[in-house]
Design a protein around this motif. Structure first.
Motif, short mmCIF file in Angstrom:
data_model
loop_
_atom_site.label_atom_id
_atom_site.label_comp_id
_atom_site.label_asym_id
_atom_site.label_seq_id
_atom_site.Cartn_x
_atom_site.Cartn_y
_atom_site.Cartn_z
N MET A 1 61.33 15.20 43.65
CA MET A 1 61.60 16.56 43.18
C MET A 1 63.11 16.73 43.06
SD MET A 1 60.40 19.94 45.19
CE MET A 1 61.08 21.55 44.90
N GLU A 2 63.52 17.20 41.89
CA GLU A 2 64.95 17.34 41.66
C GLU A 2 65.23 18.72 41.08
OE1 GLU A 2 66.59 14.04 39.38
OE2 GLU A 2 68.32 15.31 38.89
N TYR A 3 66.29 19.35 41.55
CA TYR A 3 66.67 20.64 40.99
C TYR A 3 68.18 20.63 40.73
CZ TYR A 3 67.35 25.67 40.51
OH TYR A 3 67.70 26.92 40.04
N LYS A 4 68.56 20.67 39.47
CA LYS A 4 69.98 20.67 39.06
C LYS A 4 70.77 19.57 39.77
CE LYS A 4 70.14 25.51 37.66
NZ LYS A 4 70.76 26.82 37.84
N GLY A 5 70.18 18.37 39.83
CA GLY A 5 70.89 17.23 40.42
C GLY A 5 70.80 17.15 41.94
N TYR A 6 70.09 18.09 42.57
CA TYR A 6 69.93 18.06 44.03
C TYR A 6 68.48 17.74 44.40
CZ TYR A 6 74.56 19.99 45.00
OH TYR A 6 75.90 20.17 45.13
N GLU A 7 68.30 17.15 45.58
CA GLU A 7 66.93 16.90 46.06
C GLU A 7 66.78 17.45 47.48
OE1 GLU A 7 66.11 12.74 46.46
OE2 GLU A 7 67.72 12.42 47.90
N PRO A 8 65.56 17.85 47.85
CA PRO A 8 65.36 18.35 49.21
C PRO A 8 65.09 17.22 50.19
CG PRO A 8 63.33 18.58 47.96
CD PRO A 8 64.34 17.98 47.02
N ILE A 9 65.54 17.41 51.41
CA ILE A 9 65.25 16.51 52.53
C ILE A 9 64.36 17.32 53.46
CG2 ILE A 9 66.24 15.10 54.38
CD1 ILE A 9 67.28 14.48 51.56
N VAL A 10 63.15 16.88 53.65
CA VAL A 10 62.19 17.72 54.37
C VAL A 10 61.57 16.99 55.55
CG1 VAL A 10 60.02 19.02 54.15
CG2 VAL A 10 61.60 18.89 52.20
N GLY A 11 61.52 17.65 56.68
CA GLY A 11 60.77 17.17 57.84
C GLY A 11 59.81 18.26 58.27
N GLU A 229 63.08 27.06 48.62
CA GLU A 229 64.23 26.79 49.47
C GLU A 229 65.18 25.78 48.80
OE1 GLU A 229 66.39 27.75 52.83
OE2 GLU A 229 64.74 28.74 51.79
N THR A 230 64.62 24.83 48.07
CA THR A 230 65.44 23.85 47.35
C THR A 230 66.31 24.57 46.31
OG1 THR A 230 63.69 22.22 47.62
CG2 THR A 230 65.34 21.74 45.95
N GLU A 231 65.70 25.48 45.58
CA GLU A 231 66.45 26.22 44.57
C GLU A 231 67.50 27.11 45.21
OE1 GLU A 231 62.65 26.76 41.57
OE2 GLU A 231 64.08 28.42 41.76
N ARG A 232 67.09 27.80 46.28
CA ARG A 232 68.01 28.74 46.91
C ARG A 232 69.24 28.03 47.46
NH1 ARG A 232 69.53 30.89 51.76
NH2 ARG A 232 68.42 29.25 52.86
N GLN A 233 69.01 26.92 48.19
CA GLN A 233 70.14 26.21 48.79
C GLN A 233 71.02 25.56 47.72
OE1 GLN A 233 69.03 23.56 52.00
NE2 GLN A 233 67.68 25.04 52.94
N THR A 234 70.39 25.00 46.68
CA THR A 234 71.17 24.35 45.62
C THR A 234 72.05 25.37 44.91
OG1 THR A 234 69.42 22.73 45.32
CG2 THR A 234 71.00 22.93 43.53
N GLU A 235 71.47 26.52 44.58
CA GLU A 235 72.26 27.57 43.90
C GLU A 235 73.45 27.98 44.76
OE1 GLU A 235 72.09 28.46 40.89
OE2 GLU A 235 70.10 27.79 40.25
N LEU A 236 73.21 28.13 46.07
CA LEU A 236 74.30 28.50 46.99
C LEU A 236 75.44 27.48 46.91
CD1 LEU A 236 72.77 29.61 50.42
CD2 LEU A 236 74.59 30.75 49.16
N LEU A 237 75.07 26.18 46.96
CA LEU A 237 76.09 25.13 46.96
C LEU A 237 76.81 25.07 45.62
CD1 LEU A 237 74.12 22.32 48.85
CD2 LEU A 237 75.93 23.80 49.76
N LEU A 238 76.04 25.23 44.54
CA LEU A 238 76.66 25.16 43.20
C LEU A 238 77.64 26.31 42.99
CD1 LEU A 238 73.62 24.08 40.96
CD2 LEU A 238 75.61 22.71 41.62
#
Ligand SMILES: [Zn+2]
Length: 467
Positions: A1-11, A229-238
């Motif tokens: 799963m990729e969102y705008k060049g980022y991927e989630p790390i999930v445990g 959460e992947t989208e939210r965190q990626t948008e924050l970082l971008l």
């Protein structure tokens, strides 16, 4: 799963209530529900008394470890985890922080045609807290759940998409369900899922700041929470921001996560050894005893059904609960044609589970249908009648005239009756419209209440027009 060049790390962290009669450390009933605050004692409320760990909870924990391929520790220890919460009357939870019951297992799932093995890092025994219940306008705290035995299962952070996470939760649920460890009902809270998510640029080895999303109530919610959460965190970082290390909750309706509080660290919990409980010793003999007592796993049963020619779809219905899997297993023992039995099970028995015939009666119905002694219409009725009356399906079929009509004379006279009633159709056939024969066949089937053998009826109609 990729969102705008980022991927989630999930445990994942799964909390699973063990299916036991008693609570973990006292003799209160562990049964779900009931009038609030009626299943409590000084031990589970932290008002005194010495906790004693129940053998039953110990054995369920071992079964869980075996089902997830973990190594069981010969000696594990209980610890106290301190935190303040209205539903935690003792002020601490008994858990296993330093040396858990079991470690180093794994589960393998298949997502979009690709196999993936996810490490199960540890399984620790612990006790549940109480539950805050809405009552009218206010809230009450139900302490019945305090002290119910739980296991916490922690996976490695090697999951990379919501789909993978859902598959892992589902695989763990199936394994525990069929190991008799828990009823694993997410809607009743006997299986609860916390998800740790961070994101990083695809190809990077770094770990970003992670958020924990607490108590997701459905398998599907797990995937949606990770996607959001992947989208939210990626948008924050971008946007040049940083991800706060915090605990969030998932809102099923909006599909979004909402901040609850800063994430606690291990230091916040002030872990100390639980001195009221001795070290938990699990010898090899006990592990073997539990292993031998474990019922057949989901995987074994699935293979058995598929090998017997049952479709994948019917297999998943049959294996949707231990009860239905066991029922069908007993039907299979009675020498029935298995794929046909599966079809009838899925269409006639499973949908009205609470008023099902016993396994023997159902197997007899399957055999009567397979040998052509009853038609598909009659077998449906027969399954219902055997469930209602508890009688022998053959006796019921004979008594009620449900056996298939094959007698040529009887069928020929039904066809003559049909021809008299449907003169238009007879004319059509005589003028060369062969399709109009269906009208006569339909008439005979209706008037025999589905009991005439369809092949014999077709033949008799052909014969009628040959004259
Ligand atoms: Zn108690």
């Amino acid at each position: 799963m990729e969102y705008k060049g980022y991927e989630p790390i999930v445990g994942l962290e799964l909390h699973v209530e063990l299916k036991t009669e008693l609570k973990a450390f006292c003799t209160c009933s562990a049964e779900f529900g009931g009038e609030i605050n009626t299943k409590c004692c000084p031990v589970c409320l932290g008002k005194g008394g010495v906790p004693v760990f129940n053998t039953e909870a110990h054995e369920r924990g071992i079964a869980a470890a075996l089902a997830l391929g973990c190594k069981v520790a010969e000696t594990s220890y209980f610890d106290r985890k301190h935190y303040v919460s209205r539903d935690l009357p003792k002020g601490y939870q008994i858990t296993q922080y330093y040396t858990p019951l079991a470690q180093n297992g794994s589960v393998t799932v298949c997502v979009n045609g690709e196999e993936k093995t996810v490490a199960v890092e540890r399984i620790q025994l612990e006790e549940d807290a109480g539950r805050i219940v809405r009552r009218g306008d206010g809230e009450v705290i139900d302490f019945n759940r305090c002290g119910i035995p739980l296991i916490e299962i922690i996976t490695a952070p090697c999951i990379r998409s919501g789909d993978e996470a859902e598959a892992v939760v589902e695989e763990i649920r199936r394994r525990l369900l069929f190991a008799g460890v828990s009823d694993c009902k997410m809607n009743e809270g006997s299986l609860r899922c916390d998800v740790n998510v961070s994101v990083r640029p695809v190809g990077s080895d770094a770990f970003g700041a992670r958020c924990e999303i607490k108590n997701i109530g459905s398998v599907d919610g797990v995937g949606r929470a990770i996607a959001h959460e992947t989208e939210r965190q990626t948008e924050l970082l971008l946007q040049g921001g940083t991800v706060a290390v915090e605990t969030r909750r998932f809102d099923e309706k909006s599909g979004t996560t909402v901040r609850m509080r800063d994430k606690e660290t291990a230091a916040d919990y002030g872990y100390v050894r639980e001195r009221d409980l001795p070290p938990l010793v699990t010898d090899g003999e006990t592990v073997e005893r539990v292993r031998l007592a474990m019922p057949a796993s989901y995987a074994v049963r699935e293979k058995l059904l598929l090998t017997a020619g049952v479709s994948e779809q019917n297999t998943s219905v049959i294996l949707s609960s231990v009860e239905s899997a066991d029922y069908f297993g007993r039907v299979m023992e009675q020498d029935v044609p298995v794929p046909g039995a599966a079809n009838l099970f899925v269409s006639e028995v499973y949908p009205s589970w609470d008023s099902r015939p016993d396994e023997e009666a159902f197997a007899q119905c399957v055999k009567l249908f397979a040998s052509g002694e009853v038609t598909v219409v009659s077998v449906r009725e027969l399954i219902k009648l055997s469930a209602e009356t508890g009688g022998s399906p053959r006796a019921i079929a004979e008594k009620r005239g449900m056996l298939t009509i094959r007698d040529e004379e009887v069928i020929a006279s039904l066809v003559r009756e049909a021809a008299e009633a449907c003169t238009g159709a007879v004319e059509d056939v005589r003028r060369g419209k062969d399709a109009a024969k269906k009208v006569l066949v339909g008439y005979v089937m209706r008037h025999s209440r589905g009991r005439a053998d369809p092949a014999s009826v077709n033949k008799a109609v052909d014969r009628y027009f040959e004259k």
